[in-house]
Design an enzyme around this catalytic site. Structure first.
Site, mmCIF file in Angstrom:
data_model
loop_
_atom_site.group_PDB
_atom_site.id
_atom_site.type_symbol
_atom_site.label_atom_id
_atom_site.label_comp_id
_atom_site.label_asym_id
_atom_site.label_seq_id
_atom_site.Cartn_x
_atom_site.Cartn_y
_atom_site.Cartn_z
ATOM 1 N N HIS A 380 -2.059 0.464 9.408
ATOM 2 C CA HIS A 380 -0.999 0.144 8.450
ATOM 3 C C HIS A 380 0.367 0.229 9.122
ATOM 4 C CE1 HIS A 380 0.887 0.363 4.315
ATOM 5 N NE2 HIS A 380 1.855 0.910 5.052
ATOM 6 N N GLU A 381 0.639 1.367 9.777
ATOM 7 C CA GLU A 381 1.960 1.550 10.389
ATOM 8 C C GLU A 381 2.184 0.587 11.553
ATOM 9 O OE1 GLU A 381 3.998 3.131 8.768
ATOM 10 O OE2 GLU A 381 2.635 4.251 7.488
ATOM 11 N N HIS A 384 3.155 -2.813 10.388
ATOM 12 C CA HIS A 384 4.590 -2.925 10.096
ATOM 13 C C HIS A 384 5.346 -3.343 11.357
ATOM 14 C CE1 HIS A 384 4.808 -1.741 5.976
ATOM 15 N NE2 HIS A 384 4.367 -0.514 6.159
ATOM 16 N N TYR A 395 12.340 -5.508 3.395
ATOM 17 C CA TYR A 395 11.625 -4.418 2.734
ATOM 18 C C TYR A 395 12.193 -4.146 1.353
ATOM 19 C CZ TYR A 395 8.504 -0.412 2.864
ATOM 20 O OH TYR A 395 7.475 0.477 2.620
ATOM 21 N N ASP A 478 11.256 2.544 -5.523
ATOM 22 C CA ASP A 478 10.296 1.950 -4.587
ATOM 23 C C ASP A 478 10.796 0.618 -4.029
ATOM 24 O OD1 ASP A 478 7.884 1.816 -3.142
ATOM 25 O OD2 ASP A 478 6.896 0.670 -4.731
#
Length: 559
Positions: A380-381, A384, A395, A478
């Site tokens: 996941h990271e 990015h 984002y 968020d």
């Protein structure tokens, strides 16, 4: 007001946000004009979304991308593109297609988020153009000479977000034209990156005429050479890991041979390194990335080593996935060093990519284990990072939800066992309370969102899996729903993946991310990007293309 049109059209980001873990119709024709799906509030000005297929067969050797667009500006309904576009990047893929990314400018100043991509087939014929373009900016008399200086803008940006006096990375700034809330501003785009209990990768837009803050958001998406050697270690959950290390003996140091979590065994890669931040919140005695893990032997079995062992091991697994499946050499596709830092902060239930590296908290031992334990968390990271170097999805709002979704999707693709994200990092209390993963691609609504988000959805308080459950969150919650509405795209990927398998799904989604999406892409743009990618790889009306479209239709992304 912006004139709407249609063509298909960073940064640290954290794994999740919030005190509590969050919680068919026929497709349009390729050249048909469409209306974009509504974005979350507050309103952020969007350019003309362009997606045109089969716009011409002019040969690339006779006209470059800018010349071609200028020659076809009436068909594309673009104002004076020949004078305002510049080439950012040109690359050729494994199918022989060439993709040229163009940046819109005004008097030489880049227009933030306004990119066009021209796609040529192997014969040099233009097959598709997609992206965003602002006719209004070209038609305006916007003065692009700043009144205030960059250092003044930097001071105002620091004050706006109450940045710490000492930053962990030098701040950056760029003069841009920034379309926002139906106005076009000349602005300094200031990036401030720092650590602490609330780490940030802030982008602050300062009006270059008045010094006022236009917009801001946190992009924290959360002669003695080393010689290679192999070693072993024990991971967070007790698994034995084979590791690639390096070692060296520094004459006169009195240390003898030292072994490091520094992998230099891969040709064309600058290395993979894992560092210790010693449970600091910010760089008080050491700066990020921290201290390279070192010891006097090549066996890493101590409890304190376990977070580092998993971070190091999982980084290599993700690297091999991208190299083997997509021929991508590291996050930037140029062999950049892959850096991981563990033991960040105390009881920190998060992980993040800060535009340069991965950083993992140890978890609190109750709700979460050490976050580096999850292969899907590492994927996941690191995804990015891939996004950072390719589409650059902003984002916030729908583009940010796409950013998060692609990270979740590739997390589930690299970790082949299931369609969940974060199942290996959930601790006893979380599992006992029914939270056995962070998010689910197969059944998003099995988990609740943070309670403060509930009023902005359909009232269920669950993660959405269809557009009729979309959360219209403001930007201060968020970032407009980047970790919440991402589950709609996640579920579309799952529905396609169970029909065609993870390998084919990955090829389609990777191509869309790296060749079609642009910074301001929304869910509608993603549909076009994914269908174009499936057609490029497997052919029009192929089972793979049909499965991709079916997944999107079933979550309500139908145009």
């Amino acid at each position: 007001m912006v004139k709407k049109l249609v063509i298909p059209m960073v940064l640290t980001v954290s794994l999740f946000t919030g005190a509590a873990l969050p919680a068919t119709t026929s497709a349009i024709q390729p050249d048909e004009q469409i209306t974009s799906l509504q974005n979350s509030s507050p309103k952020h000005q969007s350019g003309q979304n362009i997606f045109k297929k089969h716009v011409g067969n002019i040969n690339a050797s006779n006209a470059d991308a800018i010349t071609f667009i200028e020659q076809n500006k009436d068909k594309l309904n673009l104002e004076n593109p020949g004078n305002n576009l510049k080439v950012n990047k040109k690359e050729k893929d494994q199918f022989g297609m060439t993709h040229t990314r163009l940046q819109q400018t005004k008097n030489g100043v880049p227009v933030e988020g306004s990119h066009l991509i021209v796609h040529y087939n192997e014969k040099g014929e233009v097959k598709t153009i997609n992206g965003q373009y602002y006719n209004e900016i070209e038609e305006s008399n916007l003065d692009t000479t700043p009144t205030i200086q960059a250092d003044e803008a930097l001071k105002k940006a620091k004050a706006a977000i109450d940045a710490p006096k000492v930053l962990d990375y030098p701040p950056t700034h760029e003069l841009v034209v920034y379309p926002f809330e139906d106005q076009n501003h000349l602005a300094y785009k200031v990036n401030l990156n720092f650590l602490g209990t609330e780490p940030g990768n802030w982008f602050v837009f300062i009006n270059a005429k008045t010094g006022e803050v236009i917009d801001q958001y946190n992009g924290l998406m959360h002669a003695n050479e080393y010689k290679p050697i192999k070693g072993k270690g024990t991971g967070v959950l007790g698994a034995s890991r084979d590791l690639h290390l390096s070692h060296k003996n520094e004459p006169g140091s009195g240390e003898g041979t030292q072994f490091f979590l520094y992998d230099i065994s891969h040709d064309g890669l600058e290395g993979m390194s894992t560092y210790d931040f010693k449970n600091q919140w910010q760089a008080s005695t050491i700066s990020l990335p921290g201290v390279l893990f070192a010891k006097k032997n090549n066996t890493w079995n101590e409890d304190y080593d376990r977070a580092a062992v998993d971070a190091h091991y999982n980084s290599e697994k993700v690297y091999h996935y991208y190299k083997n499946q997509h021929d991508r050499n590291s996050l930037d596709n140029k062999g950049m060093e892959i850096i991981s830092t563990v033991h960040y902060g105390e009881n920190y239930n998060n992980a993040f990519w800060n535009g340069r590296q991965m950083t993992y908290g140890d978890g609190d031992g109750k709700f979460m284990h050490t976050l580096s334990a999850g292969l899907d968390v590492a994927a996941h990271e690191m995804t990015h990072g891939v996004t950072n170097f390719t589409s650059g999805l902003k984002y916030r709002n729908q583009s940010g939800a796409l950013n998060e979704a692609f990270s979740d999707i590739f997390g589930a693709l690299v970790d082949e066992d299931d369609w969940e994200v974060g199942e290996d990092i959930m601790a006893v209390e979380a599992v006992a309370g029914g939270r056995d993963a962070l998010r689910s691609l197969s059944n998003p609504s099995k988990y609740p969102v943070n309670a403060q988000y509930t009023p902005y959805g359909n009232g269920s308080g669950k993660y959405p899996k269809h557009m009729n459950e979309f959360y219209h969150l403001p930007l201060n919650l968020d970032n407009g729903g980047v970790h919440i509405n991402s589950s709609i795209i996640n579920h579309a990927a799952y529905l396609a993946g169970i029909q065609i398998g993870k390998e084919k799904l990955g090829k389609i989604y990777y191509r869309a991310l790296t060749h079609y999406l642009t910074p301001d892409s929304n869910f509608s743009d993603a549909r076009k990007a994914l269908l174009s990618s499936a057609t490029d790889i497997y052919g029009e009306n192929s089972p793979e293309s049909q499965a991709t479209e079916d997944g999107l239709n079933r979550v309500g992304i139908t145009q």
